[in-house]
Design a protein around this motif. Structure first.
Motif, PDB file in Angstrom:
ATOM      1  N   ARG A 155       0.858  -1.179   0.000  1.00 30.08           N
ATOM      2  CA  ARG A 155       0.000   0.000   0.000  1.00 30.08           C
ATOM      3  C   ARG A 155       0.899   1.234   0.000  1.00 30.08           C
TER       4      ARG A 155
ATOM      5  N   VAL B 240       1.906   4.930   0.582  1.00 25.99           N
ATOM      6  CA  VAL B 240       1.524   6.013   1.485  1.00 25.99           C
ATOM      7  C   VAL B 240       2.519   7.167   1.310  1.00 25.99           C
TER       8      VAL B 240
ATOM      9  N   SER C  71       1.995   9.998  10.745  1.00 29.95           N
ATOM     10  CA  SER C  71       0.842   9.099  10.587  1.00 29.95           C
ATOM     11  C   SER C  71       1.009   8.122   9.438  1.00 29.95           C
ATOM     12  N   GLY C  72       2.217   8.035   8.875  1.00 24.61           N
ATOM     13  CA  GLY C  72       2.416   7.164   7.719  1.00 24.61           C
ATOM     14  C   GLY C  72       2.128   5.706   7.998  1.00 24.61           C
ATOM     15  N   GLU C  73       2.603   5.200   9.132  1.00 23.64           N
ATOM     16  CA  GLU C  73       2.371   3.791   9.446  1.00 23.64           C
ATOM     17  C   GLU C  73       0.911   3.538   9.799  1.00 23.64           C
ATOM     18  N   VAL C  74       0.214   4.561  10.286  1.00 23.07           N
ATOM     19  CA  VAL C  74      -1.227   4.434  10.529  1.00 23.07           C
ATOM     20  C   VAL C  74      -1.927   4.101   9.218  1.00 23.07           C
ATOM     21  N   GLU C  75      -1.587   4.861   8.161  1.00 25.98           N
ATOM     22  CA  GLU C  75      -2.214   4.651   6.859  1.00 25.98           C
ATOM     23  C   GLU C  75      -1.753   3.343   6.224  1.00 25.98           C
ATOM     24  N   ALA C  76      -0.472   3.026   6.373  1.00 25.00           N
ATOM     25  CA  ALA C  76       0.077   1.847   5.718  1.00 25.00           C
ATOM     26  C   ALA C  76      -0.492   0.547   6.276  1.00 25.00           C
TER      27      ALA C  76
ATOM     28  N   ARG D  68       0.287   5.958  15.418  1.00 22.78           N
ATOM     29  CA  ARG D  68       0.465   7.413  15.286  1.00 22.78           C
ATOM     30  C   ARG D  68       1.420   7.898  16.368  1.00 22.78           C
TER      31      ARG D  68
ATOM     32  N   ASP E 166      -3.182   0.455   8.637  1.00 25.50           N
ATOM     33  CA  ASP E 166      -4.494   0.642   9.269  1.00 25.50           C
ATOM     34  C   ASP E 166      -4.376   0.407  10.770  1.00 25.50           C
TER      35      ASP E 166
ATOM     36  N   THR F  52       1.008  12.881   5.043  1.00 27.59           N
ATOM     37  CA  THR F  52       0.629  12.158   6.260  1.00 27.59           C
ATOM     38  C   THR F  52       1.544  12.512   7.427  1.00 27.59           C
TER      39      THR F  52
END
Length: 219
Positions: A120, A122, A189-194, A201, A196, A174
């Motif tokens: 994914r 990001v 917040s990159g790993e949050v998006e990557a 965060r 989920d 992010t």
């Protein structure tokens, strides 16, 4: 190669980030990618993507910078590598090896965004320069802050952003930075998006006599 003499590279940064690279960066001789252009295009990689990869390698290839506070420090050095397609069909290419074993690669994506890819895509910053600006801010903030507070997960929501303004030069997507009176805040917040994963965060809040750092355009 002498970082100090590379006006093409340093001229793309604010004076403070340029000074950071000048003082703390080391540049080895980058690999030249022009010789691979026709082969890449022949394998179906769009011309504009190949041109972007060659241009970024020419500007930033071989540059080694101090680690950042997130993503286990970021790329060990900049070196454009293989191409791949994201899950949504966007073209990406590697921008350098990681410093440690992390479950993603550091990539350049559409329009030159710098980000991570786990399968994914990001984007973290709108440009590679934005990532370098964030490294510069983090380095100086850790040196000069009187206090650093780390927030994770839902605790990030307790930070009061009402008196803060975004620092635009980091080209945050992010990952962003904010400034206020004696305060700098970085939020990742990159790993949050990557993944989920809201618990991933992270934010850092720096306080002290930081007003001169709050404007990254200052020398």
């Amino acid at each position: 190669m002498d970082v100090r003499s590379d006006d093409a590279m340093l001229g793309r940064l604010t004076p403070s980030a340029s000074g950071f690279v000048y003082s703390h960066g080391v540049r080895t001789e980058p690999r030249l990618l022009d010789q691979y252009r026709e082969d890449w295009i022949g394998h179906g990689i769009p011309v504009e993507v190949v041109d972007r990869a060659v241009a970024i390698q020419r500007l930033w290839g071989g540059l080694v910078l101090p680690p950042g506070p997130f993503y286990d420090g970021g790329p060990r050095y900049f070196d454009v590598g293989g191409f791949e397609r994201s899950e949504s069909g966007e073209w990406l290419f590697e921008v350098g090896p990681s410093r440690t074993a992390v479950p993603y690669g550091f990539m350049i994506g559409p329009e030159g965004a710098f980000g991570i890819d786990t399968g994914r895509w990001v984007p973290l910053h709108g440009t590679i320069e934005g990532w370098i600006e964030s490294l510069s801010l983090a380095h100086d903030a850790f040196v000069y802050a009187e206090r650093v507070t780390r927030y994770t997960g839902t605790r990030v929501e307790t930070i009061d952003f009402t008196e803060l303004e975004p620092i635009e030069v980091v080209a945050g997507i992010t990952d962003r930075w904010w400034r206020g009176d004696g305060v700098l805040v970085a939020c990742c917040s990159g790993e949050v998006e990557a993944f989920d994963a809201p618990q991933s965060r992270v934010a850092l809040r720096f306080t002290g006599d930081l007003n001169w750092l709050a404007n990254p355009g200052l020398p």
